[in-house]
Motif scaffolding. Structure first.
Motif, mmCIF file in Angstrom:
data_model
loop_
_atom_site.group_PDB
_atom_site.id
_atom_site.type_symbol
_atom_site.label_atom_id
_atom_site.label_comp_id
_atom_site.label_asym_id
_atom_site.label_seq_id
_atom_site.Cartn_x
_atom_site.Cartn_y
_atom_site.Cartn_z
ATOM 1 N N LEU A 182 -1.357 -41.648 92.444
ATOM 2 C CA LEU A 182 -1.070 -40.967 93.700
ATOM 3 C C LEU A 182 -2.205 -40.020 94.086
ATOM 4 N N GLU A 183 -2.802 -39.355 93.119
ATOM 5 C CA GLU A 183 -3.892 -38.423 93.398
ATOM 6 C C GLU A 183 -5.096 -39.137 94.016
ATOM 7 N N LEU A 184 -5.449 -40.306 93.483
ATOM 8 C CA LEU A 184 -6.583 -41.067 94.018
ATOM 9 C C LEU A 184 -6.246 -41.594 95.419
ATOM 10 N N LEU A 185 -5.024 -42.072 95.599
ATOM 11 C CA LEU A 185 -4.576 -42.569 96.898
ATOM 12 C C LEU A 185 -4.703 -41.471 97.952
ATOM 13 N N LEU A 186 -4.164 -40.296 97.660
ATOM 14 C CA LEU A 186 -4.198 -39.189 98.608
ATOM 15 C C LEU A 186 -5.628 -38.723 98.875
ATOM 16 N N SER A 187 -6.446 -38.640 97.841
ATOM 17 C CA SER A 187 -7.823 -38.177 98.060
ATOM 18 C C SER A 187 -8.614 -39.183 98.899
ATOM 19 N N GLU A 188 -8.358 -40.490 98.740
ATOM 20 C CA GLU A 188 -9.002 -41.492 99.594
ATOM 21 C C GLU A 188 -8.619 -41.286 101.052
ATOM 22 N N LEU A 189 -7.327 -41.066 101.290
ATOM 23 C CA LEU A 189 -6.850 -40.881 102.653
ATOM 24 C C LEU A 189 -7.392 -39.599 103.272
ATOM 25 N N VAL A 190 -7.409 -38.513 102.510
ATOM 26 C CA VAL A 190 -7.922 -37.239 103.021
ATOM 27 C C VAL A 190 -9.414 -37.348 103.310
ATOM 28 N N ASP A 191 -10.168 -38.002 102.418
ATOM 29 C CA ASP A 191 -11.604 -38.158 102.634
ATOM 30 C C ASP A 191 -11.899 -38.974 103.888
ATOM 31 N N PHE A 192 -11.094 -40.005 104.144
ATOM 32 C CA PHE A 192 -11.353 -40.877 105.291
ATOM 33 C C PHE A 192 -10.810 -40.294 106.590
ATOM 34 N N TYR A 193 -9.555 -39.803 106.577
ATOM 35 C CA TYR A 193 -8.892 -39.360 107.802
ATOM 36 C C TYR A 193 -8.901 -37.845 108.005
ATOM 37 N N GLY A 194 -8.739 -37.091 106.950
ATOM 38 C CA GLY A 194 -8.609 -35.639 107.074
ATOM 39 C C GLY A 194 -7.147 -35.247 107.211
ATOM 40 N N TRP A 195 -6.863 -33.957 107.019
ATOM 41 C CA TRP A 195 -5.489 -33.464 107.008
ATOM 42 C C TRP A 195 -4.826 -33.566 108.381
ATOM 43 N N LYS A 196 -5.579 -33.295 109.463
ATOM 44 C CA LYS A 196 -4.978 -33.302 110.806
ATOM 45 C C LYS A 196 -4.482 -34.696 111.194
ATOM 46 N N ILE A 197 -5.270 -35.702 110.914
ATOM 47 C CA ILE A 197 -4.871 -37.079 111.241
ATOM 48 C C ILE A 197 -3.675 -37.483 110.392
ATOM 49 N N LEU A 198 -3.687 -37.146 109.109
ATOM 50 C CA LEU A 198 -2.555 -37.490 108.241
ATOM 51 C C LEU A 198 -1.274 -36.814 108.724
ATOM 52 N N TYR A 199 -1.379 -35.548 109.136
ATOM 53 C CA TYR A 199 -0.189 -34.866 109.639
ATOM 54 C C TYR A 199 0.301 -35.514 110.937
ATOM 55 N N ALA A 200 -0.625 -35.810 111.842
ATOM 56 C CA ALA A 200 -0.237 -36.410 113.124
ATOM 57 C C ALA A 200 0.424 -37.773 112.910
ATOM 58 N N ALA A 201 -0.071 -38.544 111.965
ATOM 59 C CA ALA A 201 0.455 -39.888 111.738
ATOM 60 C C ALA A 201 1.756 -39.883 110.955
ATOM 61 N N LEU A 202 1.885 -38.989 109.978
ATOM 62 C CA LEU A 202 3.032 -39.035 109.066
ATOM 63 C C LEU A 202 4.042 -37.920 109.271
#
Length: 180
Positions: free
Chosen positions: A15-35
């Motif tokens: 889960l840590e690697l999954l989340l860090s990949e997503l944060v590195d690519f999208y950033g926190w704002k995009i992840l919040y807006a999407a999820l």
């Protein structure tokens, strides 16, 4: 035993690697807006988000679905596969992940507006397939709650119980077993 393993990009992925990949690519704002997960909005850190995701299964599954279908762009799961948790799903042999979907705040807002419009169009039909639009409303208010129809039933009564008398049977307090 190796041939029994699933073709799933989540297989063996922490889960840590999954989340860090997503944060590195999208950033926190995009992840919040999407999820719409508050752990991505209020003072987000990898550690605090991981703590929340490990404790909250529905949020973890939502993130894993996002990873599979937006980040890895895997083909849409069948209805039977979609009933399984994201880590239990399998994909046909030879299917490989594609490049991540590019998302912006504007594109996410457009996707959410389209999904909302599609839902509203479908909510005009009841379970029997008959259109409810002849009532003049969908039965739901803009916030997703059921509208109170004071003209059709008594205050505090349940929908669908108009004209029915309260049950006097102690074994059937809701009056669901016999005639009304």
């Amino acid at each position: 035993m190796i041939e029994m393993q699933q073709n799933n990009p989540l297989h063996g992925l922490k889960l840590e690697l999954l989340l860090s990949e997503l944060v590195d690519f999208y950033g926190w704002k995009i992840l919040y807006a999407a999820l719409k997960l508050e752990c991505f909005n209020t003072n987000p850190t990898l550690e605090s988000s991981l703590k929340f995701l490990k404790k909250t299964e529905w949020a973890r599954e939502k993130l894993e679905n996002f990873y599979l279908y937006r980040f890895k762009r895997m083909p849409k799961a069948s209805a039977a596969q979609y009933e399984l948790k994201p880590r239990e799903r399998g994909f046909a042999a030879g299917i490989v992940p594609r490049n991540p979907m590019v998302l912006t705040l504007e594109s996410i807002a457009q996707m959410q507006a389209k999904a909302s419009a599609d839902y509203e169009a479908l909510s005009g039909f009841n379970k029997s397939g008959a259109n409810k639009s002849n009532r003049g409303d969908s039965g739901f208010n803009k916030r997703g709650g059921h509208q109170a129809a004071a003209h059709s039933r008594a205050p505090g009564s349940r929908p669908g119980t108009e004209g029915r008398k309260p049950s006097t049977d102690p074994l059937d307090p809701w009056g669901t077993k016999g005639g009304a």
